[in-house]
Design an enzyme around this catalytic site. Structure first.
Site, PDB file in Angstrom:
ATOM      1  N   GLU A 107       4.692  -1.821 -17.997  1.00 48.04           N
ATOM      2  CA  GLU A 107       2.970  -2.053 -17.597  1.00 48.04           C
ATOM      3  C   GLU A 107       2.902  -1.420 -19.155  1.00 48.04           C
ATOM      4  O   GLU A 107       1.255  -1.168 -19.945  1.00 48.04           O
ATOM      5  CB  GLU A 107       2.184  -1.489 -16.865  1.00 48.04           C
ATOM      6  CG  GLU A 107       1.464  -2.122 -16.237  1.00 48.04           C
ATOM      7  CD  GLU A 107       0.933  -1.782 -15.217  1.00 48.04           C
ATOM      8  OE1 GLU A 107       1.694  -0.782 -13.457  1.00 48.04           O
ATOM      9  OE2 GLU A 107      -0.589  -2.544 -14.759  1.00 48.04           O
ATOM     10  N   THR A 145       0.385  -0.981  -0.060  1.00 43.30           N
ATOM     11  CA  THR A 145       0.170   0.359   0.125  1.00 43.30           C
ATOM     12  C   THR A 145       0.859   1.774  -0.199  1.00 43.30           C
ATOM     13  O   THR A 145       2.037   1.379   0.000  1.00 43.30           O
ATOM     14  CB  THR A 145      -1.249  -0.271   1.015  1.00 43.30           C
ATOM     15  OG1 THR A 145      -1.876   1.153   1.138  1.00 43.30           O
ATOM     16  CG2 THR A 145      -0.392   0.329   2.352  1.00 43.30           C
TER      17      THR A 145
HETATM   18  C1  6MZ Z   1       0.732   0.442 -11.067  1.00 35.76           C
HETATM   19  C2  6MZ Z   1      -1.162   0.551  -9.987  1.00 35.76           C
HETATM   20  C3  6MZ Z   1      -2.020  -0.670 -10.471  1.00 35.76           C
HETATM   21  O1  6MZ Z   1      -1.827   1.401  -2.594  1.00 35.76           O
HETATM   22  O2  6MZ Z   1      -3.298   2.907  -2.340  1.00 35.76           O
HETATM   23  N1  6MZ Z   1      -1.786  -0.114  -8.811  1.00 35.76           N
HETATM   24  N2  6MZ Z   1       0.065   0.572 -10.116  1.00 35.76           N
HETATM   25  N3  6MZ Z   1      -0.308  -0.732 -12.239  1.00 35.76           N
HETATM   26  C4  6MZ Z   1      -1.616  -1.289 -11.595  1.00 35.76           C
HETATM   27  N4  6MZ Z   1      -2.235  -1.652 -11.915  1.00 35.76           N
HETATM   28  C5  6MZ Z   1      -3.850  -1.723 -12.501  1.00 35.76           C
HETATM   29  N5  6MZ Z   1      -3.011  -1.053  -9.367  1.00 35.76           N
HETATM   30  C6  6MZ Z   1      -3.073  -0.754  -8.062  1.00 35.76           C
HETATM   31  O3  6MZ Z   1      -3.851   0.739  -3.598  1.00 35.76           O
HETATM   32  C7  6MZ Z   1      -3.766   1.422  -5.015  1.00 35.76           C
HETATM   33  C8  6MZ Z   1      -2.555   2.042  -5.222  1.00 35.76           C
HETATM   34  O4  6MZ Z   1      -1.936   1.227  -6.157  1.00 35.76           O
HETATM   35  C9  6MZ Z   1      -1.219   1.256  -7.838  1.00 35.76           C
HETATM   36  C10 6MZ Z   1      -2.073   3.102  -8.201  1.00 35.76           C
HETATM   37  O5  6MZ Z   1      -0.706   4.052  -7.524  1.00 35.76           O
HETATM   38  C11 6MZ Z   1      -3.390   2.639  -7.124  1.00 35.76           C
HETATM   39  O6  6MZ Z   1      -3.300   3.979  -6.201  1.00 35.76           O
HETATM   40  P1  6MZ Z   1      -2.963   1.588  -2.557  1.00 35.76           P
HETATM   41  O7  6MZ Z   1      -2.843   0.554  -1.388  1.00 35.76           O
END
Ligand code: 6MZ
Length: 377
Positions: free
Chosen positions: A232, A105
């Protein structure tokens, strides 16, 4: 999430599994997100009718996913809500027999509610303590008193299943060098609270690799393990630079050119594979051409993961079913794939050894069930 597979899928739910790429806020239950958004709507902080569609929509491009995260963060960036989500996410993974979970996170600040990066993480840690359904053990085993669970709730007299947890603090690609450094410093202070490493994530079209490098170097020098969202989008210079850094793992690896594949295979950097996420965000055009199959055939280290189980309406069991059915892999092979993930965790040797025993026992049960089935036939 655990309930997303049907009865015929019980076997996939029952086998032990290891989850190494799960974003906390992306793993939020749909029902929780809707409930929280409704409540903010009632308070007048958001217009619920405007966001309901975004929450319920199933297919989202990568850009739409990051728009949804902005909404999710408005709803969830609150200490008590973080505690609730953490508890629910851990219990959901445990319900489908995830025995080791690396949960990541991004620590966030919100001065208007007195939230700092450390207090954000306190909300998360409270969530781990609040878990009732299973016993929580932190990944660096030496931390707690041996045999004593991290969470306090207990089912009197009944031994509970155990889940090992390692935390990764994410650096968002929108952050500055100073802010990334702050996250690494927090991670170092939280090593006795289950933090095992650092992740670089966020919208891949935003930010520059050189912004984060000083913080990642500092993290590495101080013994934190590193996983990077890599490839990605097709940014070949960045992919090369990331591979040259030789992180302990990378996530996705979707848009590699020939040179990058060669380097990845040579360096044997384990890849966290998120099938549903890649298909939904269209970073891979269709599941049958997913690079899982090439990496699997090359015996490259890979780990099946969910990425954002809530946002993509998936579960780790569903990802195993999808891989098995798409690439024609039998249960034995899939159980072996699940077991191999042990070596790519950021856990210490003692935890790895306990995980090996769990998988040995599952393999014995699977062999016995196989024999019994053959005798009955
Ligand atoms: C890149 C991603 C992601 O950190 O707020 N996040 N970053 N690629 C992805 N592929 C789809 N999926 C999620 O969880 C949400 C955050 O995780 C990262 C992004 O920064 C997103 O805001 P937390 O718990």
């Amino acid at each position: 999430m655990a309930g997303r597979t049907g009865e015929k899928d019980d076997w996939w739910v029952s086998i032990p599994k290891i989850e190494l790429h799960a974003h906390l806020n992306g793993s939020i239950r749909d029902s929780t997100l809707l409930e929280l958004a409704k409540s903010l709507g009632e308070k007048g902080s958001i217009v619920f009718a405007d966001v309901e569609h975004a929450i319920l929509k199933d297919d989202r491009t990568l850009t739409e996913v990051f728009k949804l995260f902005e909404l999710i963060h408005i709803v969830t960036t609150d200490h008590n809500i973080l505690t609730r989500i953490t508890k629910e996410v851990v219990e959901d993974f445990a319900a489908e027999n995830v025995v080791y979970l690396e949960l990541r996170t991004t620590p966030k600040k919100n001065a208007s509610i007195g939230m700092s990066k450390p207090s954000y993480m306190e909300g998360v840690i409270e969530g781990l303590r609040a878990v009732n359904a299973v016993e929580v053990a932190l990944a660096p085993h030496c931390l707690g008193k041996k045999g004593k669970p991290f969470n306090s709730g207990c089912v009197c007299g009944t031994p509970r299943k155990r889940i090992y947890i390692g935390l990764l603090l994410s650096i968002d690609r929108r952050e500055t060098t100073a802010s990334a450094m702050e996250t690494v410093e927090l991670a170092l202070q939280m090593r006795d609270m289950g933090v095992v490493g650092i992740d670089l994530s966020g919208n891949p079209t935003v930010g520059e690799w050189c912004t984060f490098l000083p913080a990642l170097d500092f993290a590495r020098k101080n013994g934190l393990r590193i996983t990077l969202h890599c490839g990605e989008v097709p940014n070949l210079d960045e992919i090369q630079a990331m591979l040259d850094f030789v992180p302990e793992r990378i996530g996705h690896a979707c848009c590699f050119g020939e040179e990058e594949w060669k380097k990845l295979l040579e360096l044997k950097i384990p890849v966290e594979i998120c099938l549903t996420s890649n298909i939904r965000t269209e970073t891979i055009s269709s599941i049958d051409v997913h690079h899982f199959v090439d990496l699997y055939k090359a015996e490259h280290p890979i780990i099946l993961c969910t990425d954002d189980a809530g946002v993509f309406s998936t579960s780790l069991s569903s990802e195993y079913i999808l891989a098995a059915s798409t690439f024609g892999l039998g249960k034995q092979k899939m159980l072996q794939l699940a077991e191999k993930a042990i070596e790519f965790t950021f856990a210490d040797e003692e935890v790895k050894e306990e995980l090996r025993q769990i998988f040995d026992s599952a393999a014995r049960t699977a062999r016995r069930d196989d024999l019994m089935r053959k005798e009955e036939e």
